[in-house]
Design a protein around this motif. Structure first.
Motif, PDB file in Angstrom:
ATOM      1  N   LYS A  54       0.600  -1.256  -0.035  1.00  0.00           N
ATOM      2  CA  LYS A  54       0.033  -0.299  -0.162  1.00  0.00           C
ATOM      3  C   LYS A  54       0.903   1.296  -0.081  1.00  0.00           C
ATOM      4  O   LYS A  54       0.215   2.297  -0.052  1.00  0.00           O
ATOM      5  CB  LYS A  54      -0.974   0.136   1.423  1.00  0.00           C
ATOM      6  CG  LYS A  54      -1.994  -1.143   1.155  1.00  0.00           C
ATOM      7  CD  LYS A  54      -2.822  -1.263   0.197  1.00  0.00           C
ATOM      8  CE  LYS A  54      -4.076  -2.305   0.147  1.00  0.00           C
ATOM      9  NZ  LYS A  54      -5.046  -2.007  -1.090  1.00  0.00           N
ATOM     10  N   MET A 105      -3.961   6.970  -1.735  1.00  0.00           N
ATOM     11  CA  MET A 105      -3.586   5.569  -1.766  1.00  0.00           C
ATOM     12  C   MET A 105      -2.132   5.261  -2.869  1.00  0.00           C
ATOM     13  O   MET A 105      -2.568   5.134  -3.972  1.00  0.00           O
ATOM     14  CB  MET A 105      -4.818   4.648  -2.166  1.00  0.00           C
ATOM     15  CG  MET A 105      -4.451   3.180  -2.325  1.00  0.00           C
ATOM     16  SD  MET A 105      -5.751   2.098  -3.017  1.00  0.00           S
ATOM     17  CE  MET A 105      -6.392   1.809  -1.135  1.00  0.00           C
ATOM     18  N   GLU A 122      -2.394  -3.184  -7.058  1.00  0.00           N
ATOM     19  CA  GLU A 122      -3.765  -3.341  -6.661  1.00  0.00           C
ATOM     20  C   GLU A 122      -4.500  -3.920  -7.798  1.00  0.00           C
ATOM     21  O   GLU A 122      -3.748  -4.284  -8.727  1.00  0.00           O
ATOM     22  CB  GLU A 122      -4.096  -1.761  -6.700  1.00  0.00           C
ATOM     23  CG  GLU A 122      -3.803  -1.213  -5.397  1.00  0.00           C
ATOM     24  CD  GLU A 122      -4.378  -1.576  -4.214  1.00  0.00           C
ATOM     25  OE1 GLU A 122      -5.540  -2.556  -4.344  1.00  0.00           O
ATOM     26  OE2 GLU A 122      -4.024  -1.093  -3.046  1.00  0.00           O
ATOM     27  N   LEU A 133     -10.365   2.695  -1.891  1.00  0.00           N
ATOM     28  CA  LEU A 133     -10.414   3.795  -2.607  1.00  0.00           C
ATOM     29  C   LEU A 133     -11.986   3.985  -3.174  1.00  0.00           C
ATOM     30  O   LEU A 133     -12.414   5.217  -2.944  1.00  0.00           O
ATOM     31  CB  LEU A 133      -9.644   3.395  -3.950  1.00  0.00           C
ATOM     32  CG  LEU A 133      -9.628   4.777  -4.912  1.00  0.00           C
ATOM     33  CD1 LEU A 133      -9.385   5.915  -4.296  1.00  0.00           C
ATOM     34  CD2 LEU A 133      -8.482   4.308  -6.000  1.00  0.00           C
ATOM     35  N   CYS A 145      -9.619  12.002  -3.720  1.00  0.00           N
ATOM     36  CA  CYS A 145      -8.514  11.030  -3.704  1.00  0.00           C
ATOM     37  C   CYS A 145      -7.521  11.309  -4.643  1.00  0.00           C
ATOM     38  O   CYS A 145      -7.731  11.460  -5.775  1.00  0.00           O
ATOM     39  CB  CYS A 145      -9.442   9.626  -4.144  1.00  0.00           C
ATOM     40  SG  CYS A 145     -10.844   9.228  -3.049  1.00  0.00           S
ATOM     41  N   ALA A 170      -4.251   8.450  -5.756  1.00  0.00           N
ATOM     42  CA  ALA A 170      -3.499   7.216  -5.847  1.00  0.00           C
ATOM     43  C   ALA A 170      -2.824   6.834  -7.009  1.00  0.00           C
ATOM     44  O   ALA A 170      -2.617   7.868  -7.797  1.00  0.00           O
ATOM     45  CB  ALA A 170      -4.917   6.405  -5.879  1.00  0.00           C
ATOM     46  N   ILE A 221      -6.484   1.264 -10.936  1.00  0.00           N
ATOM     47  CA  ILE A 221      -6.832   2.514 -10.401  1.00  0.00           C
ATOM     48  C   ILE A 221      -6.910   3.508 -11.285  1.00  0.00           C
ATOM     49  O   ILE A 221      -7.792   4.490 -11.083  1.00  0.00           O
ATOM     50  CB  ILE A 221      -5.693   2.870  -9.387  1.00  0.00           C
ATOM     51  CG1 ILE A 221      -5.790   2.207  -8.014  1.00  0.00           C
ATOM     52  CG2 ILE A 221      -5.684   4.416  -8.924  1.00  0.00           C
ATOM     53  CD1 ILE A 221      -4.654   2.239  -7.242  1.00  0.00           C
ATOM     54  N   ASN A 232     -15.921  11.727  -8.059  1.00  0.00           N
ATOM     55  CA  ASN A 232     -15.810  10.473  -7.501  1.00  0.00           C
ATOM     56  C   ASN A 232     -17.113   9.888  -6.817  1.00  0.00           C
ATOM     57  O   ASN A 232     -17.422   8.778  -6.976  1.00  0.00           O
ATOM     58  CB  ASN A 232     -14.687  10.932  -6.191  1.00  0.00           C
ATOM     59  CG  ASN A 232     -13.247  11.199  -6.571  1.00  0.00           C
ATOM     60  OD1 ASN A 232     -13.165  10.872  -7.793  1.00  0.00           O
ATOM     61  ND2 ASN A 232     -12.550  11.513  -5.717  1.00  0.00           N
TER      62      ASN A 232
END
Length: 390
Positions: A222, A291, A296, A302, A312, A314, A320, A359
């Protein structure tokens, strides 16, 4: 028709033959299969214990039974138990049963080269083994060998599958394609109930300061160290951001020591293990979710943060980039760019408000009823293919 489902998670079995889980794969998870198949037989690593811990939950139940694989740990343990794993899986896989391998899975890969390969199996592709080994989980030259073997093995399994359900829209499909005559479906493994969603997006009038990170410290997948480096760098630039890090594991103390070494420990709160029901409160109290994962599939944490209307940031691994726009995606293993993205987003209330709106709307694609139907259609289609195959 019964269905055999392989799973890489480790379970616990008490003397009454009940099977327990410490976190994921509670009994209700297996009910998704029972809507199509009359019985679920889970094949996974199981450790026998005298009694369950108070925090454990039942995984077995009505029409859900388990067949135990050796409770091995690591590649060396896999090699020691090679023959027993193959023998166990080949014994439970019969022409009369449907077979769904949840992959990546070393044990499923072993079985797919044996008798079980001839039984018309399906795949649920929930991650990318090549990315996992590229993160350096064994910290040695063995990574490249294991990564290549796992990558090649999963491509072989995909080419020989009757059907495959991928958690991504395109990413995993491109890397592990099925044959032209096989069924291929993109459907996330994540299902968020209506209570997971806020009713409206957030409107920000001032810059943000509070970040939240959710992830296990049992491995470094992570990227908590990347976030700590980014926060330290921003502090030195006169830009102080506070981070709450949720999760526990063997690397927790090491990350606490890293924060102290980089002189930013006063900005980072390590909350440790948190019950899933309490995670929402932490999300709601934050201004943004971060993140910086090294690998992933399609991360549930998420999507849950997006469902709470959180801006967010990431990394660009796995699925992602299918969830976020370019403005909030960071190059893998690039903590300096992570720092820039954090400051760029949180210093702009307008950008934060726009990210919240985007989002939340995108997270609605992962609503429980919508995905449950899509996944149920996949199971039924595979059931029909398997019936003809047999």
């Amino acid at each position: 028709m019964e269905v055999v489902v392989t799973c890489e998670f480790r379970f616990y079995r008490t003397p009454d033959q009940k099977v327990w889980t410490s976190s994921a794969f509670l009994y209700h998870f297996w009910q998704r299969y029972l809507a199509t198949f009359k019985k679920v037989i889970v094949v996974a690593r199981i450790q026998d214990v005298d009694a369950p811990q108070q925090s454990w939950h039942l995984s077995s139940g009505l029409d859900v039974t388990f067949v135990g694989l050796p409770y091995y740990v690591g590649f060396a343990g896999l090699l020691r138990n090679f023959r027993k794993i193959r023998k166990t899986i080949n014994a439970v896989v019969t022409p009369q049963r449907a077979v769904i391998y949840r992959v990546p899975s070393q044990s499923a890969m072993l079985a797919s080269f044996g008798i079980a390969a001839k039984q018309g199996f399906a795949l649920e592709v929930v991650g990318d083994p090549l990315d996992v080994f590229n993160t350096g989980i064994t910290n040695g030259p063995l990574d490249k060998i294991l990564g290549w073997v796992s990558y090649t093995g999963l491509r072989y399994m995909a080419r020989n599958a009757l059907a495959a359900c991928y958690v991504t829209k395109e990413y995993l499909q491109r890397r592990y394609p099925v044959s032209n005559c096989a069924l291929s479906v993109g459907c996330s493994d994540i299902e968020l109930p209506a209570a997971s969603y806020v009713t409206q997006a957030r409107g920000f009038n001032t810059p943000g300061k509070q970040l939240v990170f959710v992830g296990s410290f049992s491995q470094m997948y992570k990227g908590p160290d990347l976030l700590i480096h980014a926060i330290s760098y921003l502090k030195k630039q006169g830009q102080a951001y506070n981070v709450t890090m949720l999760g526990g594991g063997i690397f927790l103390q090491e990350m606490q020591a890293l924060a102290k070494k980089l002189e930013c420990s006063e900005l980072i709160h390590f909350a440790g293990e948190v019950e899933h029901a309490d995670v929402i409160q932490y999300l709601d109290n934050a201004d943004a979710f971060v993140m910086p994962s090294r690998t992933e599939g399609l991360p549930r944490a998420l999507i849950e943060a997006m469902a709470r209307g959180l801006p967010c940031i990431a990394s660009n691994v796995g699925g992602i980039p299918e969830l976020l726009d370019n403005a909030t995606v960071v190059e893998n293993n690039n903590w300096s760019q992570l720092a820039q993205k954090i400051h760029g987003l949180l210093s702009s209330p307008e950008s934060m408000s726009q990210a919240s709106m985007r989002n939340l709307e995108y997270a609605k694609l992962y609503e429980l009823e919508l995905l449950a139907k899509k996944r149920g259609d996949f199971y039924q289609s595979y059931f029909d293919l398997k019936s003809k195959y047999s």
